[in-house]
Motif scaffolding. Structure first.
Motif, short mmCIF file in Angstrom:
data_model
loop_
_atom_site.label_atom_id
_atom_site.label_comp_id
_atom_site.label_asym_id
_atom_site.label_seq_id
_atom_site.Cartn_x
_atom_site.Cartn_y
_atom_site.Cartn_z
N SER A 83 0.81 -1.22 0.00
CA SER A 83 0.00 0.00 0.00
C SER A 83 0.84 1.28 0.00
O SER A 83 0.41 2.30 -0.52
CB SER A 83 -0.96 0.00 1.19
N ASP A 84 2.04 1.24 0.56
CA ASP A 84 2.90 2.42 0.60
C ASP A 84 4.01 2.39 -0.44
O ASP A 84 4.84 3.29 -0.49
CB ASP A 84 3.53 2.57 1.99
N PHE A 85 4.03 1.34 -1.27
CA PHE A 85 5.10 1.19 -2.26
C PHE A 85 4.68 1.90 -3.55
O PHE A 85 3.59 1.68 -4.05
CB PHE A 85 5.36 -0.30 -2.51
N VAL A 86 5.54 2.75 -4.09
CA VAL A 86 5.14 3.59 -5.22
C VAL A 86 5.34 2.94 -6.59
O VAL A 86 4.61 3.25 -7.53
CB VAL A 86 5.87 4.95 -5.20
N LEU A 97 14.12 2.02 8.72
CA LEU A 97 13.23 0.95 9.15
C LEU A 97 12.11 1.55 10.00
O LEU A 97 12.39 2.26 10.97
CB LEU A 97 14.03 -0.07 9.96
N PRO A 98 10.85 1.31 9.62
CA PRO A 98 9.74 1.88 10.40
C PRO A 98 9.76 1.41 11.86
O PRO A 98 10.23 0.32 12.17
CB PRO A 98 8.50 1.37 9.67
N THR A 99 9.23 2.21 12.73
CA THR A 99 9.14 1.89 14.15
C THR A 99 8.40 0.56 14.34
O THR A 99 7.33 0.36 13.78
CB THR A 99 8.41 3.00 14.92
N GLY A 100 9.00 -0.33 15.12
CA GLY A 100 8.38 -1.62 15.41
C GLY A 100 8.57 -2.67 14.34
O GLY A 100 8.16 -3.82 14.51
N ALA A 101 9.19 -2.32 13.21
CA ALA A 101 9.41 -3.27 12.12
C ALA A 101 10.75 -3.97 12.29
O ALA A 101 11.62 -3.51 13.03
CB ALA A 101 9.37 -2.55 10.78
N SER A 102 10.89 -5.11 11.60
CA SER A 102 12.15 -5.84 11.62
C SER A 102 12.46 -6.33 10.21
O SER A 102 11.56 -6.48 9.38
CB SER A 102 12.08 -7.02 12.59
N TYR A 103 13.73 -6.57 9.94
CA TYR A 103 14.12 -7.10 8.64
C TYR A 103 13.71 -8.57 8.55
O TYR A 103 13.94 -9.33 9.49
CB TYR A 103 15.63 -6.97 8.44
N ALA A 104 13.11 -8.96 7.41
CA ALA A 104 12.66 -10.34 7.23
C ALA A 104 13.54 -11.10 6.24
O ALA A 104 13.72 -12.31 6.36
CB ALA A 104 11.21 -10.36 6.75
N GLY A 105 14.05 -10.43 5.23
CA GLY A 105 14.85 -11.09 4.20
C GLY A 105 14.86 -10.25 2.94
O GLY A 105 14.68 -9.04 2.98
N VAL A 106 15.06 -10.93 1.79
CA VAL A 106 15.02 -10.24 0.49
C VAL A 106 14.06 -10.97 -0.44
O VAL A 106 13.85 -12.18 -0.31
CB VAL A 106 16.41 -10.11 -0.17
N LEU A 107 13.50 -10.24 -1.36
CA LEU A 107 12.59 -10.81 -2.34
C LEU A 107 13.37 -11.69 -3.30
O LEU A 107 14.37 -11.25 -3.88
CB LEU A 107 11.86 -9.70 -3.09
N TYR A 108 12.92 -12.93 -3.48
CA TYR A 108 13.64 -13.89 -4.32
C TYR A 108 13.38 -13.65 -5.81
O TYR A 108 14.30 -13.76 -6.62
CB TYR A 108 13.25 -15.31 -3.92
N ARG A 109 12.16 -13.33 -6.19
CA ARG A 109 11.80 -13.08 -7.59
C ARG A 109 10.95 -11.82 -7.68
O ARG A 109 10.14 -11.55 -6.79
CB ARG A 109 11.01 -14.25 -8.18
N SER A 110 11.12 -11.07 -8.75
CA SER A 110 10.33 -9.85 -8.96
C SER A 110 8.85 -10.17 -9.02
O SER A 110 8.45 -11.21 -9.56
CB SER A 110 10.77 -9.16 -10.26
N ILE A 111 8.03 -9.27 -8.48
CA ILE A 111 6.58 -9.45 -8.48
C ILE A 111 5.89 -8.14 -8.83
O ILE A 111 6.44 -7.07 -8.66
CB ILE A 111 6.06 -9.95 -7.11
N SER A 112 4.66 -8.28 -9.30
CA SER A 112 3.83 -7.11 -9.57
C SER A 112 3.18 -6.64 -8.28
O SER A 112 2.78 -7.45 -7.44
CB SER A 112 2.75 -7.50 -10.59
N LYS A 113 3.05 -5.34 -8.14
CA LYS A 113 2.36 -4.77 -6.98
C LYS A 113 0.90 -5.21 -6.95
O LYS A 113 0.31 -5.33 -5.89
CB LYS A 113 2.48 -3.25 -7.06
N LYS A 114 0.33 -5.48 -8.12
CA LYS A 114 -1.07 -5.90 -8.21
C LYS A 114 -1.27 -7.33 -7.69
O LYS A 114 -2.37 -7.69 -7.29
CB LYS A 114 -1.56 -5.83 -9.65
N ASN A 115 -0.23 -8.15 -7.76
CA ASN A 115 -0.29 -9.54 -7.31
C ASN A 115 0.93 -9.80 -6.44
O ASN A 115 1.87 -10.45 -6.87
CB ASN A 115 -0.35 -10.50 -8.50
#
Length: 148
Positions: A37-40, A89-107
């Protein structure tokens, strides 16, 4: 009346997918749906840092937009261009990893790598500002490809 049951086709540019992830060792089983939702951008590229927000949702790491160069005007000095980069890093957030393959914001069904090796020269944004904190939180190392 005919029903169109063919799937809607979309194009996702995979760009550096095959070269950004040097070695996938492990990830989050079953993947996760990202909160974009916040990704442009329309596409979240492979190698993008993924975070787990305070509310438990997974999301792409926030990005600060590029700043174009500005020539000197009057008493105002020239301003050098700055490339886009990861935000804080947003308050209360933590690093989870990296995206393995590119994806569409719609899916935004994401495969998230938690253990592996990433080529730092191929990540979508420079890791310089967050590398120390990220590598302390995740079992992902950053290694450049060898020269051929």
């Amino acid at each position: 009346m005919k029903n169109d049951i063919s799937p809607n086709k979309e194009t996702v540019v995979f760009g550096n997918d095959s070269s950004v992830i040097r070695k996938y060792i492990a990830g989050i089983a079953g993947g996760r749906t990202l909160d974009c939702s916040d990704f442009v951008d329309d596409t979240v590229l492979a190698g993008h840092v993924i975070i787990k927000k305070a509310d438990g949702k997974y999301a792409p790491m926030p990005v600060i937009a590029a700043v174009p160069a500005k020539p000197a005007q009057g008493e105002n000095p020239a301003v050098a261009a700055q490339p886009a980069k990861y935000g804080t890093l947003p308050t209360g957030a933590s690093y989870a990893g990296v995206l393995y393959r590119s994806i569409s914001k719609k899916n935004p069904a994401a495969s998230i790598m938690t253990i592996g090796i990433v080529n730092p020269d191929m990540t979508p944004y420079p890791m310089t500002d967050i590398l120390t904190a990220f590598t302390a939180a995740c079992k992902i190392s950053f290694e450049k490809d060898e020269e051929a």
